[in-house]
Design a protein around this motif. Structure first.
Motif: not given
Length: 208
Positions: A187-208
């Motif tokens: 955003k113009d004020d420097g903040t970040l906004e997300a409409a989608r978040v991908n979260v690793g299941r079972d403790g994994i780190t998303p590898p892509m």
């Protein structure tokens, strides 16, 4: 009556205005940021994230944020007709050596289709495309993928992480969770906004 030469001049002027407005609209598109990291705290719609580079980031979730789990799956799930994303490294012979593959659900077919540079590691690439052929090879699975502007041959070594997107919910966004946000809006004020978040299941780190 208008002279015969007036129409082309007027039409050209109209085209010029359309191009100008299109350029302005493009320029007004807010920049996006790709975020990989670990959630450190959650305060309502605000996530405190430690990026993989070690930076502290604040990301505000939109009211209608979509949450997807990134879950492990098997190489055998990649079939002809699957729509996949290949994080790869270019090989001297022009093939891509996969370092991660994610399988899109059917309702995301066509998402970000094409071949482009990627930032998973230096010189890495991303190919989002449809599997045209898959054959077992000596170094792993040989996959031919096709997208609207071309095709790539991909070698998937046996130890390559294979994941898929599954429906998730905001309860998965908690401290310790590993996430990737493909396009947080700055955003113009420097903040970040997300409409989608991908979260690793079972403790994994998303590898892509």
């Amino acid at each position: 009556m208008l002279k015969s030469s007036s129409w082309p001049r007027g039409f050209a002027a109209s085209l010029g205005l359309v191009a100008l407005f299109a350029a302005e609209a493009w320029a007004q598109q807010p920049p996006t940021v790709r975020i990989r990291g670990t959630i450190e705290a959650v305060d309502g719609p605000m996530l405190s994230v430690k990026s993989r580079e070690g930076a502290d980031m604040k990301v505000r979730l939109t009211d209608n944020v979509a949450v997807f789990g990134v879950a492990k799956t098997a190489l055998s799930e990649i079939k002809e007709g699957s729509y996949i994303g290949v994080t790869g490294m270019p090989e001297p012979d022009g093939t891509q050596k996969a370092v991660a593959v994610h399988i899109f659900p059917e309702n995301q077919r066509g998402a970000a289709e094409g071949f482009r540079p990627w930032d998973q590691r230096p010189n890495s690439t991303m190919t989002n495309a449809t599997v045209a052929q898959t054959v077992k090879g000596t170094d792993g699975q040989n996959i031919l993928v096709k997208y609207k502007d071309g095709e790539k041959k991909v070698v998937v070594p046996p130890d390559t992480p294979i994941v898929t997107f599954v429906a998730g919910d905001k309860s998965e966004l908690k401290p310790g969770a590993k996430i990737i946000i493909f396009g947080a809006v700055k955003k113009d004020d420097g903040t970040l906004e997300a409409a989608r978040v991908n979260v690793g299941r079972d403790g994994i780190t998303p590898p892509m």
